[in-house]
Structures are given as C-alpha cells and as structure tokens.
Design a protein around this motif. Structure first.
Motif, PDB file in Angstrom:
ATOM      1  N   ILE A  13      39.530  81.305  40.351  1.00 38.35           N
ATOM      2  CA  ILE A  13      40.443  80.355  41.008  1.00 38.35           C
ATOM      3  C   ILE A  13      39.628  79.284  41.738  1.00 38.35           C
ATOM      4  O   ILE A  13      39.905  78.098  41.646  1.00 38.35           O
ATOM      5  N   GLU A  14      38.580  79.732  42.453  1.00 38.01           N
ATOM      6  CA  GLU A  14      37.718  78.785  43.183  1.00 38.01           C
ATOM      7  C   GLU A  14      37.218  77.673  42.258  1.00 38.01           C
ATOM      8  O   GLU A  14      37.207  76.500  42.634  1.00 38.01           O
ATOM      9  N   ILE A  15      36.812  78.033  41.049  1.00 37.43           N
ATOM     10  CA  ILE A  15      36.196  77.029  40.173  1.00 37.43           C
ATOM     11  C   ILE A  15      37.159  76.474  39.124  1.00 37.43           C
ATOM     12  O   ILE A  15      36.740  75.743  38.227  1.00 37.43           O
ATOM     13  N   ASN A  16      38.453  76.800  39.247  1.00 36.00           N
ATOM     14  CA  ASN A  16      39.428  76.320  38.261  1.00 36.00           C
ATOM     15  C   ASN A  16      39.756  74.840  38.507  1.00 36.00           C
ATOM     16  O   ASN A  16      40.335  74.487  39.529  1.00 36.00           O
ATOM     17  N   SER A  17      39.361  73.984  37.571  1.00 39.52           N
ATOM     18  CA  SER A  17      39.568  72.547  37.787  1.00 39.52           C
ATOM     19  C   SER A  17      41.020  72.140  37.555  1.00 39.52           C
ATOM     20  O   SER A  17      41.406  71.014  37.854  1.00 39.52           O
ATOM     21  N   GLY A  18      41.845  73.071  37.048  1.00 41.16           N
ATOM     22  CA  GLY A  18      43.260  72.763  36.815  1.00 41.16           C
ATOM     23  C   GLY A  18      44.127  72.959  38.051  1.00 41.16           C
ATOM     24  O   GLY A  18      45.312  72.625  38.036  1.00 41.16           O
ATOM     25  N   LEU A  19      43.552  73.505  39.115  1.00 43.51           N
ATOM     26  CA  LEU A  19      44.330  73.728  40.344  1.00 43.51           C
ATOM     27  C   LEU A  19      43.847  72.774  41.433  1.00 43.51           C
ATOM     28  O   LEU A  19      42.656  72.484  41.535  1.00 43.51           O
ATOM     29  N   SER A  20      44.780  72.304  42.263  1.00 44.24           N
ATOM     30  CA  SER A  20      44.394  71.397  43.352  1.00 44.24           C
ATOM     31  C   SER A  20      43.890  72.220  44.539  1.00 44.24           C
ATOM     32  O   SER A  20      44.127  73.434  44.616  1.00 44.24           O
ATOM     33  N   ALA A  21      43.243  71.528  45.474  1.00 46.19           N
ATOM     34  CA  ALA A  21      42.748  72.195  46.683  1.00 46.19           C
ATOM     35  C   ALA A  21      43.921  72.829  47.444  1.00 46.19           C
ATOM     36  O   ALA A  21      43.792  73.925  47.987  1.00 46.19           O
ATOM     37  N   GLU A  22      45.065  72.130  47.450  1.00 46.27           N
ATOM     38  CA  GLU A  22      46.251  72.648  48.159  1.00 46.27           C
ATOM     39  C   GLU A  22      46.731  73.957  47.531  1.00 46.27           C
ATOM     40  O   GLU A  22      47.152  74.878  48.222  1.00 46.27           O
ATOM     41  N   GLU A  23      46.674  74.012  46.206  1.00 52.39           N
ATOM     42  CA  GLU A  23      47.102  75.235  45.511  1.00 52.39           C
ATOM     43  C   GLU A  23      46.110  76.378  45.749  1.00 52.39           C
ATOM     44  O   GLU A  23      46.491  77.545  45.857  1.00 52.39           O
ATOM     45  N   LYS A  24      44.828  76.021  45.829  1.00 54.90           N
ATOM     46  CA  LYS A  24      43.806  77.062  45.987  1.00 54.90           C
ATOM     47  C   LYS A  24      43.732  77.597  47.412  1.00 54.90           C
ATOM     48  O   LYS A  24      43.386  78.757  47.620  1.00 54.90           O
TER      49      LYS A  24
END
Ligand code: TMP
Ligand code: MG
Length: 286
Positions: free
Chosen positions: A84-95
């Motif tokens: 999840i930390e390195i998933n470029s498909g998710l925004s900082a807000e989502e993470k």
C-alpha cells in the motif's frame, strides 16, 4: 554542470532549474544551508549484496528482542501494508489511515515484547543495516562546514541513532525527529513517546517542532533527501524558505512510480545505492 548529475541513475524533469537552484545555493554559501533527510531507505541502503536491507522496525526483528510469534505478525503487517505504501494508484489521503493502522499495530506488538534497552546496540550490530555508500563524506562534510542535518524519520529514533553512532557519524550537528521508545526504570519498553510520526504526517511533525526551525531561521536554503512522497513535507516548518532542492531515491517499483517522482522531486535517483549525487552537490555549494 556537476558531472555526477550526468550519471545514468539521475533523472530530472528540468535540469536547467536544478542548475539554477544549486547556483543560488552556492552563492549564498554554507551558512545559509540546512539539510533535511529521511532515514530508512534514504540514508540507509535499500539492497546490499542482492539482499533487502532492514528499516528501523525490521532491525528489531531479532530473536534476542522479539518472539517468533511477534516476528510473524510484524511480517504479516509488512506484507499487507508495504504494498500500500508504494502503490502509485492510491493517493496520500487514501493511504494515510492505513499507514496509521500499520504503525499503531506494529508499535503495539513491539510494546508487548518487553524490549530491553540494553540489547539495542547489539541488535543493531547484528542487523544488516547499511548506510549508503559515501555516507562518511556526507556526514563529515556537513559537520566540517557546521551545516545542520535534521534526520526526520517515521522509523524508531533509538534505533537510527544507534546505527549512525556505530557508523561513527553521529556528530553534534545532527538532530533527529522520530518515534522514540519510552523505557521504564528497569530499561524495558513500555510505550512510544509523543505523537506518532508515520510516513504521511511529517508536515505535522515539522510544525510541532517550530523551535528547531526558528533556531535555524538564518538558513533559508534547504537540501531535502527522501525516498517516499511523504518525505516532501519534511521542510514545511522551514522559516521563510528561499531555495529548496529535493532529491528523491526511487528504490522500488521504479517504472510505475517514476513519473510521480519526477513531478515531485527535482532530482530522482533510480536504484542508486550511493550518496554520490548529494555529496557532489554539497562539495559544490560549500
Ligand atoms: P522513514 O521515515 O525513516 O523512511 O521510516 C519509515 C519506514 O519504515 C517506511 O518506509 C515503512 C517502514 N516500516 C517498516 O519497515 N516496518 C514497520 O513495522 C513500520 C511501521 C514501518
Ligand atoms: Mg524512508
């Protein structure tokens, strides 16, 4: 142009702009400079001899400190949350809420283990933590020129201090913002101190430590080093910033994340396990 910036691991969205920032920093001199760096996978290597190097949390993964069961649970957390930390498909807000979950669960597990303070230095020595090649020049150059280095880490302060102490580079110009362990009078871990720092709240951590940045108010040029997009907010507390040069280590999932790193960092270092670029820039400025 600095020759190190033409290395094949170096990517820049706008090399002219980078050149301009470095020139402005050089003209202001070392008295105007402060360096702010992340720790895990920024000052430490991502891989060494083909093996992944440990983060502060992973350094504690040693039978002298934690049980087999705890080890398995921490590994499960890593396997769940690191992607999840390195998933470029998710925004900082989502993470963000998920990262809080990871840190909270990991710290709760560590506290249950009754970790002993007096074993930390041995465990660091036995770990495979390695500072990036060229670290000595980096730390020594900053010390020699009285340039403050802030290490701003969502790792564990006690552990990272021990890593740099054992490497012989914990000089007086180094200051650390991180998660510190709270030991009881018998030297047993009972909690973590203060507000949790995770990879997406470094801005809040910076604003909480206004006194540090106030003391450095004459230093309006910043060299920032990080490996996560969360590291970009580490300089948010800097007083009336004039110039900032952001260097990002892109260690993992390189192709997926390159574009976002190029947008966010002025210089992107792709799978570069050295401090050579930062060192060359520092030598140029000082
Ligand atoms: P940094 O801010 O010094 O880079 O430290 C944060 C790193 O710590 C981040 O990349 C994730 C890592 N981490 C672990 O490896 N294990 C853990 O249990 C936790 C909570 C974080
Ligand atoms: Mg990091």
């Amino acid at each position: 142009m600095i020759p190190e910036l033409t290395r094949p691991s170096v990517y820049m969205r706008d090399s002219k702009r980078v050149e301009g920032i470095i020139q402005a920093m050089q003209q202001s001199g070392s008295n105007s400079l402060q360096v702010i760096s992340d720790f895990d996978m920024t000052l430490t290597r991502f891989t060494y001899n083909g093996k992944r190097c440990p983060t502060c949390h992973n350094i504690l993964d040693n039978r002298k400190l934690i049980s087999e069961e705890c080890k398995e649970k921490l590994k499960d957390l890593l396997n769940t949350y690191y992607p999840i930390e390195i998933n470029s498909g998710l925004s900082a807000e989502e993470k963000l809420p998920l990262m809080v979950e990871w840190w909270t669960k990991a710290h709760a597990l560590l506290v249950q283990q009754k970790i002993r303070k007096d074993l930390l230095s041995l465990v660091v020595r036995e770990s495979g933590a390695v500072l990036r090649e060229g670290y000595q020049l980096f730390f020594d150059c900053l010390q020699e020129h009285d340039i403050p280095l802030l290490i701003f880490s969502a790792g564990i302060g006690d552990v990272l201090e021990e890593v740099i102490r054992q490497a012989g580079v914990f000089h007086p110009n180094v200051k650390v913002f991180s998660n510190y362990m709270d030991f009881d009078e018998s030297g047993t871990l009972q909690a973590f101190k203060g507000q949790l720092i995770h990879i997406y709240n470094k801005r809040e951590g910076a604003l909480l430590n206004a006194g540090h940045f106030q003391a450095l108010r004459a230093r309006r040029n910043v060299l920032l080093l990080g490996d996560s997009l969360g590291d970009l907010t580490m300089a948010d507390g800097v007083y009336r910033m004039q110039n900032i040069l952001k260097i990002g280590f892109l260690n993992d999932k390189v192709e997926e994340r390159k574009e976002s790193y190029l947008k966010a960092y002025d210089i992107v270092l792709e799978q570069d396990e050295t401090m050579n670029v930062a060192n060359a820039i520092l030598l140029h400025i000082t």
